[in-house]
Design an enzyme around this catalytic site. Structure first.
Site, PDB file in Angstrom:
ATOM      1  N   ASP A  20       0.867  -1.191   0.000  1.00  0.00           N
ATOM      2  CA  ASP A  20       0.000   0.000   0.000  1.00  0.00           C
ATOM      3  C   ASP A  20       0.900   1.237   0.000  1.00  0.00           C
ATOM      4  OD1 ASP A  20      -1.623   2.154   0.689  1.00  0.00           O
ATOM      5  OD2 ASP A  20      -2.628   1.102   2.323  1.00  0.00           O
ATOM      6  N   GLY A  42      -9.804   4.209  -5.671  1.00  0.00           N
ATOM      7  CA  GLY A  42      -8.463   3.678  -5.912  1.00  0.00           C
ATOM      8  C   GLY A  42      -7.406   4.320  -5.035  1.00  0.00           C
ATOM      9  N   VAL A  43      -6.252   4.542  -5.621  1.00  0.00           N
ATOM     10  CA  VAL A  43      -5.123   5.070  -4.857  1.00  0.00           C
ATOM     11  C   VAL A  43      -5.395   6.519  -4.433  1.00  0.00           C
ATOM     12  CG1 VAL A  43      -3.700   5.844  -6.813  1.00  0.00           C
ATOM     13  CG2 VAL A  43      -2.608   4.947  -4.778  1.00  0.00           C
ATOM     14  N   ASP A  44      -6.141   7.261  -5.246  1.00  0.00           N
ATOM     15  CA  ASP A  44      -6.515   8.650  -4.916  1.00  0.00           C
ATOM     16  C   ASP A  44      -7.308   8.678  -3.607  1.00  0.00           C
ATOM     17  OD1 ASP A  44      -6.834  11.373  -5.260  1.00  0.00           O
ATOM     18  OD2 ASP A  44      -8.186  11.223  -6.989  1.00  0.00           O
ATOM     19  N   THR A 132      -3.774   2.298 -14.416  1.00  0.00           N
ATOM     20  CA  THR A 132      -4.069   0.869 -14.621  1.00  0.00           C
ATOM     21  C   THR A 132      -5.268   0.352 -13.814  1.00  0.00           C
ATOM     22  OG1 THR A 132      -2.545   0.116 -12.897  1.00  0.00           O
ATOM     23  CG2 THR A 132      -1.649   0.365 -15.122  1.00  0.00           C
TER      24      THR A 132
HETATM   25  N1  AR6 Z   1      -1.317   1.549  -3.078  1.00  0.00           N
HETATM   26  C1  AR6 Z   1      -0.775   1.218  -4.264  1.00  0.00           C
HETATM   27  N2  AR6 Z   1      -1.483   0.998  -5.385  1.00  0.00           N
HETATM   28  C2  AR6 Z   1      -2.832   1.111  -5.297  1.00  0.00           C
HETATM   29  C3  AR6 Z   1      -3.503   1.446  -4.096  1.00  0.00           C
HETATM   30  C4  AR6 Z   1      -2.684   1.673  -2.944  1.00  0.00           C
HETATM   31  N3  AR6 Z   1      -3.212   2.008  -1.761  1.00  0.00           N
HETATM   32  N4  AR6 Z   1      -4.837   1.489  -4.347  1.00  0.00           N
HETATM   33  C5  AR6 Z   1      -4.999   1.158  -5.649  1.00  0.00           C
HETATM   34  N5  AR6 Z   1      -3.792   0.931  -6.221  1.00  0.00           N
HETATM   35  P1  AR6 Z   1      -6.517   3.788  -9.779  1.00  0.00           P
HETATM   36  P2  AR6 Z   1      -6.223   5.274 -12.336  1.00  0.00           P
HETATM   37  C6  AR6 Z   1      -3.477   0.568  -7.627  1.00  0.00           C
HETATM   38  O1  AR6 Z   1      -7.882   3.339 -10.165  1.00  0.00           O
HETATM   39  O2  AR6 Z   1      -6.434   4.026 -13.112  1.00  0.00           O
HETATM   40  C7  AR6 Z   1      -9.573   7.581  -9.104  1.00  0.00           C
HETATM   41  O3  AR6 Z   1     -10.933   7.582  -8.824  1.00  0.00           O
HETATM   42  C8  AR6 Z   1      -4.551  -0.081  -8.451  1.00  0.00           C
HETATM   43  O4  AR6 Z   1      -4.584  -1.492  -8.220  1.00  0.00           O
HETATM   44  O5  AR6 Z   1      -6.287   4.253  -8.387  1.00  0.00           O
HETATM   45  O6  AR6 Z   1      -5.108   6.192 -12.720  1.00  0.00           O
HETATM   46  C9  AR6 Z   1      -9.046   8.976  -9.469  1.00  0.00           C
HETATM   47  O7  AR6 Z   1      -9.720   9.993  -8.777  1.00  0.00           O
HETATM   48  C10 AR6 Z   1      -4.109   0.246  -9.872  1.00  0.00           C
HETATM   49  O8  AR6 Z   1      -3.153  -0.701 -10.373  1.00  0.00           O
HETATM   50  O9  AR6 Z   1      -6.008   5.014 -10.741  1.00  0.00           O
HETATM   51  C11 AR6 Z   1      -9.307   9.024 -10.952  1.00  0.00           C
HETATM   52  O10 AR6 Z   1     -10.637   9.422 -11.212  1.00  0.00           O
HETATM   53  C12 AR6 Z   1      -3.380   1.580  -9.713  1.00  0.00           C
HETATM   54  O11 AR6 Z   1      -3.212   1.787  -8.304  1.00  0.00           O
HETATM   55  C13 AR6 Z   1      -9.103   7.609 -11.404  1.00  0.00           C
HETATM   56  O12 AR6 Z   1      -9.357   6.797 -10.260  1.00  0.00           O
HETATM   57  C14 AR6 Z   1      -4.123   2.769 -10.295  1.00  0.00           C
HETATM   58  O13 AR6 Z   1      -5.525   2.600 -10.121  1.00  0.00           O
HETATM   59  C15 AR6 Z   1      -7.673   7.368 -11.860  1.00  0.00           C
HETATM   60  O14 AR6 Z   1      -7.589   6.064 -12.378  1.00  0.00           O
END
Ligand code: AR6
Length: 186
Positions: A20, A42-44, A132
């Site tokens: 994480d 997600g990560v945001d 991703t």
């Molecule tokens: N630590 C590391 N990686 C993570 C974590 C974490 N805590 N949580 C998720 N991931 P995403 P995007 C991975 O969807 O595709 C949001 O709503 C996850 O498995 O977070 O760039 C924003 O506000 C994936 O591989 O970001 C935007 O609207 C990666 O982080 C939108 O999502 C990215 O997944 C951005 O989408």
């Protein structure tokens, strides 16, 4: 942290950690944000939850002057309660078919984030796998771009960054990124 691998790139270390991203101490943590900089899932979502409300308050102050953050660009805030000094909010491309400029826009996220972090004096940076998740970028293709772009930046003359770590959510994401690094970096 269940798995990790390190590669040497010029004078710097490129690391891959499974875990994480909000738990890993660093100078600058990169967020996979959206153009409106309003937070999300997600990560945001994880970064805003762990960092607390000061991060959104800073984004509220930045938003009026820039409107939307362009895809491939980023803005910097403090890191609130995260174990970091800065959060770099990078806006990755939504993946359509790979023919809409997605590779260049994704590479730009990594390049701009490293440059903005370096301007703030950061020496260590963590990245998630931008685009991703919700944005649908196929992970193997995204990993090749991410690792290639970060390695090129670390190899540039006088790059001040000492360590970049990709923090990957899950064993599969970790494996895909390590394989990309093995192919690109030997
Ligand atoms: N630590 C590391 N990686 C993570 C974590 C974490 N805590 N949580 C998720 N991931 P995403 P995007 C991975 O969807 O595709 C949001 O709503 C996850 O498995 O977070 O760039 C924003 O506000 C994936 O591989 O970001 C935007 O609207 C990666 O982080 C939108 O999502 C990215 O997944 C951005 O989408």
């Amino acid at each position: 942290m269940s798995a990790s691998r390190d590669f040497q790139v010029a004078d710097a270390t490129l690391s891959f950690l499974e875990g994480d991203i909000t738990k890993v101490p660093v100078d600058a943590i990169v967020n996979a944000a959206n153009a409106r900089l309003v937070g999300g899932g997600g990560v945001d979502g994880a970064i805003h939850r762990a960092g607390g409300p000061s991060i959104m308050r800073e984004l509220d102050a930045i938003r009026p002057s820039i409107g939307r953050c362009q895809t491939g660009q980023a803005v910097v805030t403090g890191a609130g309660e995260l174990p970091a000094r800065y959060v770099v909010h990078a806006v990755g491309p939504v993946y359509r078919d790979g023919e809409q400029g997605e590779p260049d826009l994704l590479a730009s996220c990594y390049r701009v984030s490293m440059q903005l972090a370096a301007e703030k004096g950061a020496r260590t940076i963590t990245f998630p796998s931008i685009s991703t998740g919700v944005y649908g970028y196929p992970m193997a293709a995204a990993a090749e771009i991410a690792v290639g772009t970060v390695s090129a930046e670390l190899s540039a003359p006088e790059c001040p960054i000492e360590r970049v770590a990709f923090v990957l959510f899950g064993a599969e994401a970790f494996g895909v990124h390590v394989r990309a690094a093995e192919q690109l970096l030997g």
